[in-house]
Scaffold this motif. Structure first.
Motif, PDB file in Angstrom:
ATOM      1  N   LEU A 124     -29.568   9.502 -49.041  1.00  0.00           N
ATOM      2  CA  LEU A 124     -28.864   8.815 -47.968  1.00  0.00           C
ATOM      3  C   LEU A 124     -27.994   7.697 -48.540  1.00  0.00           C
ATOM      4  CD1 LEU A 124     -31.775   8.372 -45.367  1.00  0.00           C
ATOM      5  CD2 LEU A 124     -30.277  10.353 -45.736  1.00  0.00           C
ATOM      6  N   HIS A 125     -26.908   7.397 -47.831  1.00  0.00           N
ATOM      7  CA  HIS A 125     -26.038   6.299 -48.215  1.00  0.00           C
ATOM      8  C   HIS A 125     -26.297   5.056 -47.380  1.00  0.00           C
ATOM      9  CE1 HIS A 125     -24.023   9.916 -49.749  1.00  0.00           C
ATOM     10  NE2 HIS A 125     -23.432   9.132 -50.624  1.00  0.00           N
ATOM     11  N   ASN A 126     -26.920   5.255 -46.230  1.00  0.00           N
ATOM     12  CA  ASN A 126     -27.228   4.140 -45.341  1.00  0.00           C
ATOM     13  C   ASN A 126     -28.550   4.487 -44.655  1.00  0.00           C
ATOM     14  OD1 ASN A 126     -27.442   2.465 -42.993  1.00  0.00           O
ATOM     15  ND2 ASN A 126     -25.233   2.110 -43.023  1.00  0.00           N
ATOM     16  N   GLN A 127     -29.525   3.594 -44.746  1.00  0.00           N
ATOM     17  CA  GLN A 127     -30.840   3.918 -44.214  1.00  0.00           C
ATOM     18  C   GLN A 127     -30.878   3.996 -42.695  1.00  0.00           C
ATOM     19  OE1 GLN A 127     -32.741   0.169 -45.723  1.00  0.00           O
ATOM     20  NE2 GLN A 127     -33.651   0.089 -43.676  1.00  0.00           N
ATOM     21  N   ASN A 128     -29.863   3.473 -42.017  1.00  0.00           N
ATOM     22  CA  ASN A 128     -29.902   3.367 -40.560  1.00  0.00           C
ATOM     23  C   ASN A 128     -29.078   4.408 -39.815  1.00  0.00           C
ATOM     24  OD1 ASN A 128     -31.595   0.995 -40.493  1.00  0.00           O
ATOM     25  ND2 ASN A 128     -29.805  -0.165 -41.217  1.00  0.00           N
ATOM     26  N   THR A 129     -28.146   5.054 -40.503  1.00  0.00           N
ATOM     27  CA  THR A 129     -27.275   5.982 -39.785  1.00  0.00           C
ATOM     28  C   THR A 129     -26.717   7.043 -40.717  1.00  0.00           C
ATOM     29  OG1 THR A 129     -25.433   6.122 -38.213  1.00  0.00           O
ATOM     30  CG2 THR A 129     -25.132   4.675 -40.117  1.00  0.00           C
ATOM     31  N   LEU A 130     -26.175   8.098 -40.142  1.00  0.00           N
ATOM     32  CA  LEU A 130     -25.575   9.190 -40.900  1.00  0.00           C
ATOM     33  C   LEU A 130     -24.319   8.733 -41.627  1.00  0.00           C
ATOM     34  CD1 LEU A 130     -25.833  11.896 -38.126  1.00  0.00           C
ATOM     35  CD2 LEU A 130     -26.990  12.030 -40.322  1.00  0.00           C
ATOM     36  N   SER A 131     -24.155   9.254 -42.852  1.00  0.00           N
ATOM     37  CA  SER A 131     -22.961   8.965 -43.637  1.00  0.00           C
ATOM     38  C   SER A 131     -22.482  10.254 -44.277  1.00  0.00           C
ATOM     39  CB  SER A 131     -23.267   7.942 -44.735  1.00  0.00           C
ATOM     40  OG  SER A 131     -23.733   6.721 -44.204  1.00  0.00           O
ATOM     41  N   ASN A 132     -21.186  10.325 -44.546  1.00  0.00           N
ATOM     42  CA  ASN A 132     -20.642  11.486 -45.243  1.00  0.00           C
ATOM     43  C   ASN A 132     -21.343  11.656 -46.590  1.00  0.00           C
ATOM     44  OD1 ASN A 132     -18.730  12.143 -43.266  1.00  0.00           O
ATOM     45  ND2 ASN A 132     -17.233  10.705 -44.099  1.00  0.00           N
ATOM     46  N   GLY A 133     -21.737  12.880 -46.894  1.00  0.00           N
ATOM     47  CA  GLY A 133     -22.388  13.153 -48.173  1.00  0.00           C
ATOM     48  C   GLY A 133     -23.894  13.062 -48.142  1.00  0.00           C
ATOM     49  N   ASP A 134     -24.478  12.610 -47.041  1.00  0.00           N
ATOM     50  CA  ASP A 134     -25.936  12.614 -46.932  1.00  0.00           C
ATOM     51  C   ASP A 134     -26.447  14.046 -47.046  1.00  0.00           C
ATOM     52  OD1 ASP A 134     -25.905   9.908 -46.490  1.00  0.00           O
ATOM     53  OD2 ASP A 134     -26.559  10.008 -44.398  1.00  0.00           O
ATOM     54  N   THR A 135     -27.550  14.221 -47.764  1.00  0.00           N
ATOM     55  CA  THR A 135     -28.203  15.529 -47.843  1.00  0.00           C
ATOM     56  C   THR A 135     -29.687  15.358 -47.532  1.00  0.00           C
ATOM     57  OG1 THR A 135     -28.620  15.320 -50.231  1.00  0.00           O
ATOM     58  CG2 THR A 135     -26.567  16.407 -49.557  1.00  0.00           C
ATOM     59  N   LEU A 136     -30.234  16.315 -46.813  1.00  0.00           N
ATOM     60  CA  LEU A 136     -31.639  16.264 -46.435  1.00  0.00           C
ATOM     61  C   LEU A 136     -32.265  17.645 -46.576  1.00  0.00           C
ATOM     62  CD1 LEU A 136     -29.795  14.676 -44.002  1.00  0.00           C
ATOM     63  CD2 LEU A 136     -32.071  13.795 -43.481  1.00  0.00           C
ATOM     64  N   THR A 137     -33.474  17.669 -47.107  1.00  0.00           N
ATOM     65  CA  THR A 137     -34.274  18.888 -47.113  1.00  0.00           C
ATOM     66  C   THR A 137     -35.583  18.567 -46.422  1.00  0.00           C
ATOM     67  OG1 THR A 137     -33.294  19.719 -49.163  1.00  0.00           O
ATOM     68  CG2 THR A 137     -35.425  20.622 -48.527  1.00  0.00           C
ATOM     69  N   MET A 138     -35.906  19.344 -45.401  1.00  0.00           N
ATOM     70  CA  MET A 138     -37.106  19.076 -44.612  1.00  0.00           C
ATOM     71  C   MET A 138     -37.984  20.315 -44.596  1.00  0.00           C
ATOM     72  SD  MET A 138     -35.590  16.926 -41.411  1.00  0.00           S
ATOM     73  CE  MET A 138     -34.736  15.377 -41.696  1.00  0.00           C
ATOM     74  N   THR A 139     -39.276  20.086 -44.810  1.00  0.00           N
ATOM     75  CA  THR A 139     -40.250  21.164 -44.773  1.00  0.00           C
ATOM     76  C   THR A 139     -41.294  20.828 -43.717  1.00  0.00           C
ATOM     77  OG1 THR A 139     -39.938  21.604 -47.142  1.00  0.00           O
ATOM     78  CG2 THR A 139     -41.906  22.508 -46.096  1.00  0.00           C
ATOM     79  N   ALA A 140     -41.360  21.662 -42.683  1.00  0.00           N
ATOM     80  CA  ALA A 140     -42.300  21.436 -41.585  1.00  0.00           C
ATOM     81  C   ALA A 140     -43.541  22.295 -41.772  1.00  0.00           C
ATOM     82  CB  ALA A 140     -41.635  21.758 -40.250  1.00  0.00           C
ATOM     83  N   THR A 141     -44.688  21.699 -41.512  1.00  0.00           N
ATOM     84  CA  THR A 141     -45.966  22.418 -41.585  1.00  0.00           C
ATOM     85  C   THR A 141     -46.721  22.201 -40.278  1.00  0.00           C
ATOM     86  OG1 THR A 141     -46.058  22.061 -43.991  1.00  0.00           O
ATOM     87  CG2 THR A 141     -48.096  22.738 -42.891  1.00  0.00           C
ATOM     88  N   ASN A 142     -46.696  23.213 -39.420  1.00  0.00           N
ATOM     89  CA  ASN A 142     -47.338  23.118 -38.105  1.00  0.00           C
ATOM     90  C   ASN A 142     -46.940  21.835 -37.379  1.00  0.00           C
ATOM     91  OD1 ASN A 142     -48.767  25.584 -38.406  1.00  0.00           O
ATOM     92  ND2 ASN A 142     -50.308  24.525 -39.657  1.00  0.00           N
TER      93      ASN A 142
END
Length: 334
Positions: A124-142
């Motif tokens: 993230l580029h800013n902890q409070n809001t979306l910024s260009n270039g942000d990347t996220l990988t999320m893994t959900a388990t139940n």
């Protein structure tokens, strides 16, 4: 974990659906169904084919109708599983209190509101809001959020950010998301998704927004009560729509192929003839689509008492068979 009903959250969700863009990424190499490979539509199968065309589009359109919930806090999506709404809370969770840790490169694991966990690895580029270039990988388990149970992985890249879509009701964002065996279960129905989806959203107020969704290839395996009932691959798909107050309007075009109970192997193209309009009644109050097969077609049109299904044996617009189904019968046909 709570989902914030703000455009900010919407922006996040959209990202979840399109890692790789509407014409590239993992979808590269996918091609629309060619006319020479389309399946013939038999008169007896016309209601089933129309219902399957609608169900395939619902993966996209219900995702967009969920934006009403994001913008206004009122959910008006029709019954079923949509690809976007359940992941809104997951994206939102990456910012705010968790943003500080993610800024330092620490992978975090959070408890979900209804049980289960989600692991977030982000840049993230800013902890409070979306910024260009942000990347996220999320893994959900139940992970249970807002009545849906999520499992699997999705990756997101953020671009086209204008304004603060996390903390205000105006702004714009483009979210590129890739689903990797990402399962969304609601009640006895579950869809497992793999592929790409790009979503662009622009909001001008808390009750007004426009959006565009597109992708190269999206594979969806539908299960009911644990049994697989359909496998659909949408290719070269696109959808445009708008939210105004409690009214959502969407129109989608795509090719779809796969296998379904009672229909077998199939390959069709689906095109919107009139946008589907949904209000607080839950089911569309207007709209029409046509499913084209090999030398044959079927049209589904919303009417006051349900859905009228018009079959054209030669695909030339001449109706050779017509019937009207209640919404429950129409949806059950798929």
């Amino acid at each position: 974990m709570k989902t914030a009903y703000s455009l900010a959250a919407a922006g996040c969700v959209l990202v979840l659906s399109a890692c790789g863009g509407g014409g590239g990424g993992g979808g590269a190499g996918s091609t629309p169904v060619q006319a020479s490979t389309l399946s013939t539509i038999a008169a007896a199968d016309a209601p089933k084919v129309a219902s399957h065309g609608y169900a395939a589009g619902a993966l996209i359109s219900q995702s967009s109708t969920s934006l009403t919930g994001v913008v206004t806090g009122v959910s008006i999506a029709p019954p079923g599983v949509g690809a976007v709404s359940p992941v809104l809370g997951l994206v939102k969770q990456a910012y705010g209190s968790n943003g500080a840790n993610l800024l330092t490169g620490v992978t975090i694991s959070d408890a979900c509101a209804g049980g289960g966990t989600v692991t977030i690895d982000a840049t993230l580029h800013n902890q409070n809001t979306l910024s260009n270039g942000d990347t996220l990988t999320m893994t959900a388990t139940n992970c249970t959020e807002d009545g849906s149970t999520l499992n699997g992985k999705l990756s997101i890249t953020v671009s086209g950010v204008s304004g603060d879509v996390i903390n205000s009701t105006t702004g714009a964002v483009t979210l590129d998301t890739r689903f990797n065996n990402f399962s969304i279960a609601t009640g006895s129905t579950a869809d497992t998704l793999s592929g790409d989806m790009k979503i662009g959203v622009t909001a001008t107020s808390s009750v007004d927004a426009t959006f565009a969704i597109s992708g190269a290839s999206l594979l969806a395996t539908e299960q009911r009560s644990g049994a697989t009932v359909a496998t659909r691959t949408l290719t070269a798909y696109s959808m445009n729509g708008s939210v105004h107050g409690s009214t959502v309007s969407v129109a989608a075009d795509f090719s779809v192929s796969g296998n379904a109970n009672g229909l077998g192997q199939f390959a069709y193209t689906v095109k919107s003839l009139q946008p589907f309009v949904t209000t607080t009644t839950g089911m569309p109050t207007a709209g029409s689509l046509i499913v084209n097969g090999a030398g044959s077609s079927v049209t589904a049109t919303v009417v006051p008492n349900g859905v009228r299904v018009d079959y054209s044996a030669k695909g030339d617009g001449v109706v050779t068979q017509t019937s009207t189904l209640s919404w429950s019968d129409f949806l059950a046909a798929s």
